[in-house]
Structures are given as C-alpha cells and as structure tokens.
Design a protein around this motif. Structure first.
Motif, mmCIF file in Angstrom:
data_model
loop_
_atom_site.group_PDB
_atom_site.id
_atom_site.type_symbol
_atom_site.label_atom_id
_atom_site.label_comp_id
_atom_site.label_asym_id
_atom_site.label_seq_id
_atom_site.Cartn_x
_atom_site.Cartn_y
_atom_site.Cartn_z
ATOM 1 N N ARG A 24 0.824 -1.204 0.000
ATOM 2 C CA ARG A 24 0.000 0.000 0.000
ATOM 3 C C ARG A 24 0.861 1.258 0.000
ATOM 4 O O ARG A 24 0.572 2.231 -0.711
ATOM 5 N N ALA A 25 1.930 1.235 0.784
ATOM 6 C CA ALA A 25 2.830 2.386 0.827
ATOM 7 C C ALA A 25 3.526 2.589 -0.515
ATOM 8 O O ALA A 25 3.695 3.725 -0.985
ATOM 9 N N VAL A 98 0.076 14.547 5.622
ATOM 10 C CA VAL A 98 0.780 15.571 4.839
ATOM 11 C C VAL A 98 0.760 15.189 3.363
ATOM 12 O O VAL A 98 0.547 16.037 2.484
ATOM 13 N N LEU A 99 0.932 13.908 3.072
ATOM 14 C CA LEU A 99 0.906 13.455 1.690
ATOM 15 C C LEU A 99 -0.481 13.575 1.070
ATOM 16 O O LEU A 99 -0.610 13.764 -0.142
ATOM 17 N N VAL A 100 -1.509 13.476 1.877
ATOM 18 C CA VAL A 100 -2.874 13.697 1.374
ATOM 19 C C VAL A 100 -3.059 15.159 0.978
ATOM 20 O O VAL A 100 -3.605 15.480 -0.086
ATOM 21 N N VAL A 212 -7.306 9.171 -7.864
ATOM 22 C CA VAL A 212 -6.701 7.858 -7.608
ATOM 23 C C VAL A 212 -5.736 7.933 -6.429
ATOM 24 O O VAL A 212 -5.782 7.107 -5.509
ATOM 25 N N ALA A 213 -4.855 8.928 -6.445
ATOM 26 C CA ALA A 213 -3.864 9.073 -5.375
ATOM 27 C C ALA A 213 -4.528 9.327 -4.032
ATOM 28 O O ALA A 213 -4.105 8.802 -3.002
ATOM 29 N N VAL A 218 -5.559 7.876 1.644
ATOM 30 C CA VAL A 218 -6.443 7.929 2.802
ATOM 31 C C VAL A 218 -6.448 6.591 3.530
ATOM 32 O O VAL A 218 -6.610 6.534 4.756
ATOM 33 N N ARG A 219 -6.228 5.502 2.814
ATOM 34 C CA ARG A 219 -6.266 4.155 3.399
ATOM 35 C C ARG A 219 -4.906 3.716 3.942
ATOM 36 O O ARG A 219 -4.763 2.611 4.465
#
Length: 471
Positions: A24-25, A98-100, A212-213, A218-219
């Motif tokens: 996932r990462a 932060v990446l979101v 998509v990102a 979020v998960r």
C-alpha cells in the motif's frame, strides 16, 4: 499483530500484515510521484514550445522563451517553502496526512493551469496567473517527493531498503514517460488546434490522477518509525531549529548530492529541447524530439530499481559516485552531439542522459537521503535537501541555460561546462558523506555527524533500537 515467526523475523515481508502495508505504501508513493513528475515534465515540455508563445508578448521571441523558463524556475523557488512548511507538519503530525494535503494542492494547481486564459485574451494577467499556479504547484511539490522518499524508506525492510525505496520512483519515470507520450501526441495536432485547446487537455487530465492518489493515501497506515517516535514521546518540538543547527551538515551534503541528479535531469528534460530548436530553427519537429525524454523514462523504469538494489549490496556512495562520474564524462560529447541537429542522435543522447546518467544517482538516492537524517527531523531534512537543491540545480538550469542559449547563439560548450560543474559538485559530495547502508532509521542522530566506524557498526545491526540522544 500476532507474534512474528522465525521466518518473518528474518524476512519481514513474510508477515502478511506488514507485506500488505508495504504494498500500500509503495502504491501510494508511486501514484503521487507519477502525478508530480507528469505535471512537472508536462510543464517543462510546454515551457519551451507553448507557454513562450501563448503567455508572453511575441515582440522578442527569444526573451519570451527566457521569460517562460523564468516561470518554470518560479515553481522551484516555491518548493523550499513548501518543503519547510509541510516538512514541519510531517515530523510533528506524521507522514500520511501531509501526503494527502500535498497531492490535493499540487494536482489542483496543475489542473487549473489548463483553464487559464492566454496573453492575447487578458494581456499581462496571463503570465501573472500562470506564475500563481506555478507557485502553488511548487509549494505542494516541495513536500510531496520528500514525503514519498521518507515513507518508503521507513516502511522498507532494512536489508532491501535500497530496492524498495526506489520502487516508488518508477512513478517518476512513469509520470515523465506519460507526459512525453501525451505531449508527443498533442503536438501532432494542427498548430492552430494545439495552441487553442490541445495543450490544455493533459493539464485537465491531472484531476483524475488526483482522485486515484487520494483514494490510496487515505487508506494508508502511518510508518513504523514515526509510531516509535510517538510511543516514546520523542517527537521534535522545534524541528526547524533542529534542522538548521544540528541537521545543517546533512542538508548541505544532501544538496551537493542532488546537484548533478536534479540539474542534469531538467537540462536533459527541458533545456535540451530549447537548445535543439535554437540549432535547427523554429521548423524543428517538436513531437519527434520529445521521444528522447520518453526513451530516458523507459530506461529509468528499470535503471532506478536496479541501481537501488545494487546499492543494497555495494553501498550507496559507490553507486552514487558512478552516476556522478558518468555524467561528468558524458556532458561534453552529449551537448556536442545535440549541436549537430540530428534527430536520431539527439533522441539517443537525451535517452541515455536521463535513463543512465541521472537515474544511476536517483536509484541509491531514494534510500540514502532518508538515511542521512535522524528520526526526529527526517521529513524536514529530506525536504530541505531536495528542495533547496531543486532551486540551485533544477530551477536555475532552465533560466541560466535559456539565457546562455540566447546570448551565445546556442554555444554547446558552455552548456557542457555547466553540466560538468554540477557533476563535479556531486562527485565531491560523495566523499563528504559516510556510508549509510542499513542504518537504523529509529536513531535520532544524523549520519553525517557519526564517525565512519560507528556507521560501519550499523551495517551489521539486525535489531531496531531507540537511541536517546542528549540535547
């Protein structure tokens, strides 16, 4: 989580839960990297061939190109501020959210570029709006790639960190490859259609990559090393103070390591196109030449993870130094061959420059930069090293390179000297940093402050420990 078996302790990817989080990462980092470099490569390709015509006065076409590259450079100026702002949040609140935020900001600005009116429609406000969107794009991108780098290094199994950390950077190649293919296709349109609506389509398409990102991120679960910081109450209260005092040597060395990789990348991706047009003339087949970027990205899909994996065996510095020396040797024949104005030769030169010279450094860099910094300020340290170097290398390459082309009449030797200088800086930097292979990422001290003997002890370490450093 259940107690790990002997097999899982030796190979953490044997743990189904860990393996699922690692996948996932990897996916979350890869999609974000693809979006960032799709946008940046697309903007770079458009700078020399479209934005200079549509967003600036055509009274002096050469200066219009310089001005267009200046807006390209503005995005790099915004990146350190974005890296600083979001880097602090990443070290205090965690990597995930932060990446979101950054994917929304960066992708939203890129989509908005596709809606902007041109100079003919609103005059001087056209470049003003373009610069604004470029600033927002750069502000978000300033922490995006640093976050992806830190995320994967902290998730990856120690003995294969170089390989796993490099996997998301396939997204860089995929994004650049996609941008080159899309741009090649839209330049097949009649010029009137291209300049009226065709160039807008790929920017507007960024919106779908955002969705998509966002769904994937979020998960995502928080990284194990940041969880350890929270568990031991060791999160930095003043990460900015730490990074510009105790962490400054690591930032400076990181900048040096990035000069050839980042500067060389943007010289081959964007400046080479402008140089070729200056040699051949405005009648140059623009769509044909962008296949050099496509070839380089295709090679990079393989060369980045391969060099990352090789660095797991022979060390980060050895592989990194090979890439820097290769670019140093390659610079002069590369720009001379580009000056010949031959399409096939130029495509091959750009492809090798990106795919081998640049990406031989990018592969080991994916793990090496996070390994340079302690756990308390790793996100901010990587962001500052990446983004300050992006201004000094990538941003300046476009503006200075375009200026060199304009005032020298397309002198290839000056461009070769410029690239060789960047390669020399990076080569020298590989002698200033200790080997970081298999460094314990839960350590709180930076690698550049550790003696070579102590770093060597880390290479044989198989357990993860928290080391409290007295401040």
């Amino acid at each position: 989580m259940s107690t790990p078996t002997t097999e899982q302790a030796a190979d953490p990817t044997a743990d189904p839960e860990y393996a699922a989080n690692l996948r996932r990462a990897t996916l979350a980092s890869s999609v974000g990297s693809a979006l960032e470099y799709f946008d940046f490569a697309l903007y770079g390709l458009s700078t020399a061939l479209i934005f200079n015509v549509l967003f600036f006065s055509q009274e002096d076409p050469a200066m219009a190109t310089v001005a267009a590259f200046a807006t390209y450079g503005v995005g790099f100026l915004a990146r350190p501020f974005g890296g600083l702002f979001f880097g602090v949040l990443g070290d205090r609140l965690g990597r995930k959210w932060v990446l979101v935020i950054t994917i929304l900001l960066m992708g939203g600005a890129s989509t908005a570029i596709g809606l902007l009116p041109t100079y003919e429609a609103i005059g001087i406000w056209a470049p003003v709006l373009l610069v604004t969107m470029r600033l927002l794009q750069g502000f978000g991108a300033g922490a995006e790639q640093a976050g992806a780098t830190v995320l994967m290094a902290e998730y990856a199994p120690v003995r294969r960190r170089g390989f796993f950390s490099a996997l998301p950077f396939i997204g860089i190649q995929a994004g650049t490859l996609l941008a080159a293919i899309v741009f090649s296709l839209i330049t097949l349109l009649p010029e009137e259609a291209l300049l009226s609506w065709g160039w807008r389509v790929p920017f507007l398409a960024s919106f779908f990559l955002i969705l998509v990102a966002l769904f994937i991120r979020v998960r995502l679960r928080e990284t194990p090393t940041f969880i350890e910081l929270e568990k031991h109450d060791q999160i930095a209260e003043h990460p900015i103070r730490e990074i510009f005092t105790r962490g400054l040597p690591g930032v400076v060395v990181g900048i040096g390591l990035r000069m050839a990789e980042n500067g060389g990348s943007y010289m081959f991706n964007t400046l080479a196109l402008a140089f070729f047009v200056s040699v051949v003339g405005q009648e140059a087949d623009r769509s044909l030449l962008t296949w050099g970027v496509t070839l380089g990205s295709l090679i990079g899909i393989f060369s980045v993870p391969i060099t990352g994996a090789i660095s797991d065996r022979f060390g980060r510095r050895t592989v990194y130094r090979f890439g820097a020396v290769f670019m140093l040797v390659y610079a002069f024949p590369a720009w001379w061959l580009l000056s010949l104005g031959n399409y096939v030769v130029s495509i091959a030169v750009i492809g090798i420059g990106i795919g081998i010279a640049v990406n031989s450094m990018l592969g080991p860099q994916c793990a090496m930069l996070p390994e340079l910094f302690g756990n308390r300020h790793r996100y901010l340290g990587v962001a500052m090293a990446r983004e300050l170097s992006a201004v000094l290398a990538g941003g300046l390459a476009g503006v200075l390179g375009a200026y060199i082309i304009a005032v020298s009449g397309g002198n290839w030797l000056l461009l070769a000297i410029y690239m060789a200088t960047l390669a020399l800086i990076t080569t020298a930097s590989t002698f200033l940093v200790p080997e970081t292979l298999r460094r314990d990422l839960t350590r709180l001290d930076d690698a550049v402050k550790v003696s070579r003997d102590e770093v060597g002890d880390d290479v044989s370490a198989t357990t993860v420990t928290i080391r409290t450093v007295g401040w």
